[in-house]
Design an enzyme around this catalytic site. Sequence first.
Site, PDB file in Angstrom:
ATOM      1  N   GLU A 286      52.618  45.777 -23.995  1.00  0.00           N
ATOM      2  CA  GLU A 286      53.388  47.362 -23.914  1.00  0.00           C
ATOM      3  C   GLU A 286      54.371  47.280 -25.115  1.00  0.00           C
ATOM      4  OE1 GLU A 286      52.873  49.544 -21.884  1.00  0.00           O
ATOM      5  OE2 GLU A 286      51.392  48.474 -20.886  1.00  0.00           O
ATOM      6  N   ASP A 371      46.985  44.390 -27.991  1.00  0.00           N
ATOM      7  CA  ASP A 371      46.497  42.975 -27.421  1.00  0.00           C
ATOM      8  C   ASP A 371      46.748  41.951 -28.301  1.00  0.00           C
ATOM      9  OD1 ASP A 371      45.724  43.724 -25.006  1.00  0.00           O
ATOM     10  OD2 ASP A 371      43.566  43.639 -25.222  1.00  0.00           O
TER      11      ASP A 371
HETATM   12 ZN   LIG Z   1      48.024  49.161 -23.520  1.00  0.00          ZN
END
Ligand SMILES: [Zn+2]
Length: 423
Positions: A286, A371
């Site tokens: 996030e 990621d």
């Molecule tokens: Zn995401």
Amino acid sequence: MDSLPLSASLLWSAVFCLLLAAGLLTRLWLAGRQMRHVAQHRAAVPAAFAERIGLAAHQKAADYTIAKTRLGLLEGSLGAAILIGWTLLGGLHALNQALTLWLGPGLVQQLALLAAFMAIGALLELPLSWYRSFRLEQHYGFNRLTPRLWLADGLKGVLIGAALGLPLAALLLWLMDRAGSTWWLWTWGVWMGFNLLLLLLYPTLIAPLFNRFEPLQDPALKTRIEALLTRCGFQAKGLFVMDGSKRSAHANAYFTGFGPAKRVVFFDTLLQQLAPGEIDAVLAHELGHFKRRHILQRLALLAGLSLAAFALLGWLAQQLWFYTGLGVIPSLTQPNSALALILFLSVLPLLGFFVTPLLSAWSRRHEFEADAFAAEHADRRDLASALLKLYQDNASTLTPDPLYVRFYYSHPPAGQRLERLAP
Ligand SMILES: [Zn+2]
């Protein structure tokens, strides 16, 4: 009436029908592909996941995906039927006439038209919303809503929508009628200002009306997360746990607000399902969205697209054929702003549908970037195992149709994400 506006009106009706039909057929075709693909791969867990996912979970995900896709089709078809009812079958015209008879022309009538249109639309959506929570989600064990809470949520939504939406709508309609030929620029400014205000107010004023937010208590987890935030150079006002389990078993974590009002929110369901290292990794993902400026890019896109939309509305609102082609006869002596707004908001999604693949691809790229950021700042194996748990807990299929993914998926399927996270 001379023949030019009439033929323009007929042409516009034809374009509208064509767009509607093309959209519906594309949805139907893609959904068919997705359901067939998932059903064909239902019998066995894909080799890459065979050690980590059981057959029962894989089949539950397949059945849930198929049921959701089918419901989506029903929603799409119903939406198209309602749109035809409002436009070509004369629903909006009749509503407008009735309200003009009752209230006379003017701002109050226009506001009433907008409110009545929204209210009828919301009522028509109620049965499917009920079905989604108490049949579909219930059947797969995700629903935690009670009928009472569902009703309370709905009523709160209406009240907040009216409290925020009616003043905004009144201001927009007033500007459309009074701000001269550049009204679309003014309304765009008001619209963007409203969106920014909502971003600012949502975390502290609106979200707490629906959920309880408590500061994160667990001291070990708190220390860990604060270390991660410092490592990533991130300042947030607080770490909160939200009682997401009140409504659903689906898990999530998110950031809200901007500037000094930023806060990190964990669903209680997420904290229950993940180990501390995995929570770190999800939070780092996030943070990645924030650090890679995805949120800012989204705001910029919203600003650009809505400016284009308001400019288009500014032009269309002047064209007689825009109304008559959609089954409405506008007033020749009074402003038709509410009619223009309603018709425009009804037609825009037909165009927007064909832009979906571009926005989805953009969003999937952001997910990969987030990621990668998480893999840098937390443990990549933790992220991989957290993602797998979340995909499994949400019963997301491991075997979606590749074309369906390209068109709709805002997040890459589990296989693609884990492949990139493999050491
Ligand atoms: Zn995401």
